[in-house]
Structures are given as structure tokens and as C-alpha cells.
Motif scaffolding. Structure first.
Motif, mmCIF file in Angstrom:
data_model
loop_
_atom_site.group_PDB
_atom_site.id
_atom_site.type_symbol
_atom_site.label_atom_id
_atom_site.label_comp_id
_atom_site.label_asym_id
_atom_site.label_seq_id
_atom_site.Cartn_x
_atom_site.Cartn_y
_atom_site.Cartn_z
ATOM 1 N N GLY A 209 -48.844 23.100 -19.463
ATOM 2 C CA GLY A 209 -48.592 24.333 -18.709
ATOM 3 C C GLY A 209 -47.710 24.076 -17.513
ATOM 4 O O GLY A 209 -47.287 25.012 -16.827
ATOM 5 N N GLU A 210 -47.425 22.793 -17.230
ATOM 6 C CA GLU A 210 -46.739 22.463 -15.973
ATOM 7 C C GLU A 210 -45.432 21.720 -16.173
ATOM 8 O O GLU A 210 -44.906 21.128 -15.234
ATOM 9 N N ARG A 213 -39.229 21.489 -18.571
ATOM 10 C CA ARG A 213 -38.291 22.033 -19.560
ATOM 11 C C ARG A 213 -38.971 22.468 -20.857
ATOM 12 O O ARG A 213 -38.299 22.890 -21.795
ATOM 13 N N CYS A 214 -40.322 22.319 -20.918
ATOM 14 C CA CYS A 214 -41.001 22.579 -22.199
ATOM 15 C C CYS A 214 -42.071 23.660 -22.067
ATOM 16 O O CYS A 214 -42.877 23.639 -21.130
ATOM 17 N N VAL A 215 -42.048 24.599 -23.016
ATOM 18 C CA VAL A 215 -43.067 25.647 -23.039
ATOM 19 C C VAL A 215 -43.975 25.408 -24.254
ATOM 20 O O VAL A 215 -43.490 25.103 -25.347
ATOM 21 N N LEU A 217 -46.600 26.665 -27.128
ATOM 22 C CA LEU A 217 -46.790 27.900 -27.886
ATOM 23 C C LEU A 217 -47.879 27.717 -28.936
ATOM 24 O O LEU A 217 -48.006 26.622 -29.501
ATOM 25 N N TYR A 249 -51.319 29.744 -23.694
ATOM 26 C CA TYR A 249 -50.074 29.343 -24.353
ATOM 27 C C TYR A 249 -49.638 30.388 -25.387
ATOM 28 O O TYR A 249 -48.451 30.532 -25.681
ATOM 29 N N ASN A 252 -47.121 32.796 -24.075
ATOM 30 C CA ASN A 252 -45.854 32.276 -23.529
ATOM 31 C C ASN A 252 -44.661 32.797 -24.338
ATOM 32 O O ASN A 252 -44.776 33.073 -25.534
ATOM 33 N N SER A 256 -38.444 30.872 -22.989
ATOM 34 C CA SER A 256 -38.516 30.722 -21.531
ATOM 35 C C SER A 256 -38.059 29.338 -21.065
ATOM 36 O O SER A 256 -37.690 29.162 -19.905
ATOM 37 N N LYS A 257 -38.081 28.353 -21.958
ATOM 38 C CA LYS A 257 -37.626 27.006 -21.593
ATOM 39 C C LYS A 257 -36.870 26.415 -22.792
ATOM 40 O O LYS A 257 -37.069 26.857 -23.924
ATOM 41 N N ARG A 260 -39.573 23.646 -26.987
ATOM 42 C CA ARG A 260 -40.816 24.334 -27.340
ATOM 43 C C ARG A 260 -41.787 23.344 -27.975
ATOM 44 O O ARG A 260 -41.398 22.576 -28.858
#
Ligand SMILES: Cc1cc2nc3c(=O)[nH]c(=O)nc-3n(C[C@H](O)[C@H](O)[C@H](O)COP(=O)(O)OP(=O)(O)OC[C@H]3O[C@@H](n4cnc5c(N)ncnc54)[C@H](O)[C@@H]3O)c2cc1C
Length: 437
Positions: A209-210, A213-215, A217, A249, A252, A256-257, A260
Motif C-alpha cells: 500500500g506504500e 511506483r506500484c499499485v 490490485l 487493494y 485501487n 494509478s501507478k 501493477r
């Protein structure tokens, strides 16, 4: 004098050495390791960006500096000294050789270029000399990691972090550069069973979550609405925490980033697809869960990936003459007893499960058994320990690395670190030995 040999200086070996060197009167404890560096997977397994976990080595350093403990590094039991030679020369032997040989998936395509076992991949980014030359091809837009434990999450996170996020870690410079250069956009973390059955823990899961560059899912439909009423309350609490994180998640936004992480549940790899000997895809089959067990549904789907990293567990490496359970991939033992005067503890005794503190309890129990056996059957006192094995190693031209030598290597690694990194590891035994001449 009671001569004790411990094979392997990971947590299990260090915990046994600690107890026996304190509690056995007139004990000399020789702790052998095939590497010039001590501490096993604390150095070569624990994620390089989890420096706090590595602080345990302070305690192990105190044990290895004790007057009646000798670190005998760069000595491979099985080739430099045989198991039988140890038995001839020591009153007690404790085998704590760990388990880092990758288990196979057993599916077609596993030998294609672009498939790396998690053991070798983790060893590569952590600077283990065995894997310094792995040079994994990360010129991949999609990477699949198979497994739902913390090791799988560690690998996903290391691949997902930016180079600057890794600057406070001790990842090797080569691995940091290779990962930074990778064009990866989609990382798939694939579990055979569901989110409830996943064995990763919340601290590791929440880190996604922090990331810069990576979200992370997950498909909302893959998450259960509620847990069964009859579940053990402690287990239910931990799972509920994971589900809460996974639900966050699930909302998300994929775009967004730039990178993934797809957490995918209830899917098993069927085959790794190749083109010209190199991975170009992964075929999976969806599972349904029956009483928490995965059942193949017959429905398949494909992922566009060029790298596959199975993280499904490890086996120990057999040593010639050592009783070995081929099926389980562990040292053959009965509650830690292997044969007269020979014991085992840690991952090579139980299999590759349990965090560092779990090895402490295991090693303490085995050390107590050793002490009880020494009291009931005192050794005859005709085994000379290092007085024989030391000269044997010298005769064979083995360059033994002492604890003082390790401190020299350690200082050199600390001194050459750049960009705020805590250390820059040497990744070849030759480099390390060159510092000692
Ligand atoms: C990727 C990964 C990440 C992990 N992260 C964490 C974490 O964050 N927190 C946590 O608490 N636990 C973590 N663990 C688990 C932890 O590392 C293990 O519980 C622990 O290291 C097991 O200790 P061990 O002494 O049994 O084996 P090891 O640590 O593997 O030590 C075995 C030692 O034996 C030596 N050896 C092997 N064969 C020979 C031979 N023939 N002759 C001489 N020496 C030999 C090896 O070189 C090694 O030094 C992680 C494990 C992995 C794989």
C-alpha cells in the motif's frame, strides 16, 4: 574436552552453539559453514530491505566470539571434510544445514530460459556467491511469481520498488541495477488456494500500500464476504486483517501507478509456454475450493509473462553418508536425533517452514536432548576435534575463514557501501579471500 561440531552457521546453528557453549562443561564448539560468511539465510534469504530483521546477527556475533566457539568458514562438509571424518573426530555433531534447493513445479516448460526458482532468485539479489552469475533476464513486461507465502511477497516487492526505495537496503549493486532496468509493468502473484488460505502475513502484505511506483490490485470477486463461524479466533483475526488489506487493494485504480501487482487466487499453473526456448506465457487453470482444498475447474486462462518465479518451497542438500529423507528433502531424524552422537535442527530437520524465532525453540529442544545424552552417556574423550580436522583442512589446501577473518570481510563490505546503503556485499568467495591475504 567435549568436541562439538555444528554444520551450518544459520540461526539454528548459532542458537545451538549458544546453548552448548554455555551449558556443556569443557565444551569446544566448532561451527562449520561452506561460505566464508556466517548467518545463513539471515544474510542470504531475509529481504535486503528488511534490515531490522537482520539485527539478530548482533546476538549471533556474541556467540561466535566466545572463547570456546570457533567459526570454521569456507569449509563444505561433504567435499572439504566428509561426514564420516566429522563423526570420527567429534563427540557430538549438530546438522543445521538449512534448505535452499528449489522445489520443482513439475509442469511442462519449467526448464525454459526465464524460469528462476525463488531460492536462486533470492540468493542472487542477496549476493550469495552460488548465484552471483545468475544474471536473470528481466527484460520482461510481465513477471509471474507462483506461491502465496512471504517469500513470494518479498520477491514481488523487491521487483516493484524503485531503485531509490532500495537505497536503504543491502541488495547487491548488480541486482539493483538489473531490476531498475527492467521494463516490468505487471507482476502476478498466484496462489493455488484462496485469500483465506494464503500463508503470507499482514506486515508484508500491507507494504504494497506504500510503494512509490506500484499499485496492488485484486479482483473483488476473489475475496470472501465472511469467514466460517467455526474458525479458530486467533487464525480468524490474522486472516480478517489480510482481507481488510486486500479489500483496500480491490478498489485501487489499475492506472494509478506504472507497475501493477495482481494478487490472483485459486489458480494453478498448467504449463509454461515457450518460444525459441524462452518463456512467453503462462497457462493456468482456475480452481474451486472444497473445504479449503483446491479442485481444478477445467477452465484455463493465459498470462502474458516472460519471467516465471516459482516460490513453492525448498529441500535440503544431501551430504554423502548423512541419513537423508529423499521424499521430504530433509535430514532423516527422529525428534532431532539422527544417529548416535548426531543431531539436527532448523529447516533441514523440519522442512522449510518457520521464521527465525521458531528455530530458536527448535534448537533449544535439541540442545537439551544433547545435554541429557552427554550426561547419561559421557563420551570416551578420544576424539580430538579441530586438532585433527584443522590440519586435515590445511593439508587439503582449504583456506579456512575464522571469525576474525569474517570481521575483516564485514568491515570491507560496510566501508565500500555507497548512496546510503548499509553495506555492499562481496558476491564471490575469491573476492572475500583476497581481502585476507
Ligand atoms: C527468502 C526468505 C526470506 C525470509 N525472511 C524471513 C524474515 O523476514 N524473518 C524471519 O524471521 N525469517 C525469515 N526467513 C526464514 C529464516 O531465514 C529461516 O527460518 C532460517 O534462516 C532457518 O535457519 P537454519 O539455520 O535452519 O538454516 P539457514 O539459515 O539456511 O542456514 C544454513 C547454513 O548451513 C550452511 N550449509 C549448508 N550446507 C552446508 C555444508 N554442506 N557444509 C557446511 N555448511 C553448510 C549454509 O551455508 C547456511 O549458512 C526467510 C527465509 C527465506 C528463504
Amino acid at each position: 574436552m567435549i568436541n562439538i561440531a555444528i554444520v551450518g552457521s544459520g540461526p539454528s546453528g548459532c542458537y545451538i552453539a549458544d546453548m552448548l557453549s554455555k551449558k556443556v562443561a569443557d565444551a569446544q564448539v566448532d561451527i562449520f559453514d561452506r561460505l566464508p560468511t556466517p548467518f545463513g539465510l539471515v544474510r542470504a534469504g531475509v529481504a535486503p530491505d528488511h534490515q531490522g530483521t537482520k539485527n539478530i546477527v548482533r546476538q549471533f556475533e556474541r556467540t561466535l566470539s566466545r572463547d570456546n566457539v570457533r567459526f570454521v568458514g569456507n569449509v563444505n562438509i561433504g567435499s572439504d571434510l566428509s561426514y564420516d571424518e566429522l563423526k570420527q573426530n567429534y563427540d557430538v555433531i549438530a546438522l543445521t544445514i538449512g534448505a535452499l534447493r528449489d522445489r520443482k513445479l513439475g509442469i511442462p516448460g519449467e526448464d525454459l530460459a526465464g524460469v528462476y526458482g525463488s531460492g536462486e532468485f533470492v540468493a542472487w539479489y542477496n549476493g550469495h556467491p552460488d548465484q552471483a552469475g545468475l544474471n536473470p533476464d528481466l527484460n520482461s513486461s510481465g513477471i509471474a511469481i507462483i506461491g502465496n507465502g512471504n517469500v513470494a511477497l518479498d520477491i514481488a516487492r523487491i521487483l516493484a520498488k524503485t531503485s531509490s526505495e532500495m537505497d536503504s537496503s543491502d541488495i547487491t549493486a548488480a541486482a539493483q541495477a538489473a531490476i531498475a532496468a527492467s521494463p516490468v509493468q505487471d507482476i502476478y502473484l498466484i496462489g493455488r488456494r484462496g485469500a483465506v488460505e494464503a500463508s503470507f502475513t499482514n506486515v508484508e502484505l500491507s507494504e504494497f500500500g506504500e510503494l512509490e511506483r506500484c499499485v496492488a490490485l485484486v479482483e473483488p470477486a476473489q475475496l470472501p464476504g465472511s469467514l466460517p463461524d467455526d474458525m479458530d479466533p486467533k487464525a480468524a483475526k490474522a486472516i480478517e486483517k489480510n482481507l481488510e488489506t486486500l479489500r483496500s487493494y480491490a478498489i485501487n485504480m489499475p492506472d494509478s501507478k506504472p507497475v501493477r501487482l495482481h494478487l490472483m487466487f485459486c489458480a494453478s499453473p498448467v504449463n509454461i509456454i515457450g518460444d525459441n526456448g524462452k518463456v512467453c506465457g503462462l497457462k493456468l487453470e482456475r480452481n474451486t475450493l472444497v473445504d479449503g482444498r483446491a479442485q481444478p475447474s477445467g477452465e484455463t486462462f493465459q498470462l502474458d509473462v516472460q519471467t516465471v518465479i516459482p516460490a513453492i518451497g525448498y529441500r535440503s542438500e544431501a551430504i554423502d553418508g548423512m541419513p537423508f529423507d529423499e521424499t521430504r528433502g530433509i535430514v532423516k531424524n527422529d525428534e532431532g536425533c539422527v544417529e548416535a552422537g548426531v543431531y539436527t535442527a532448523g529447516w533441514c530437520k523440519r522442512g522449510p517452514q518457520g521464521v527465525i524465532p521458531a528455530n530458536r525453540a527448535d534448537s533449544m529442544a535439541v540442545a537439551k536432548q544433547i545435554i541429557a545424552d552427554l550426561e547419561s552417556t559421557p563420551p570416551q574423550g578420544n576424539r580430538a576435534g579441530y586438532d585433527v580436522t584443522g590440519p586435515l583442512l590445511a593439508e587439503r589446501g582449504v583456506c579456512v575463514v575464522s571469525f576474525t577473518d569474517w570481521q575483516t570481510i564485514n568491515q570491507a563490505e560496510l566501508a565500500r557501501a555507497e548512496n546510503g546503503k548499509p553495506r555492499e556485499k562481496f558476491t564471490s568467495v575469491e573476492q572475500m579471500l583476497a581481502l585476507l591475504n
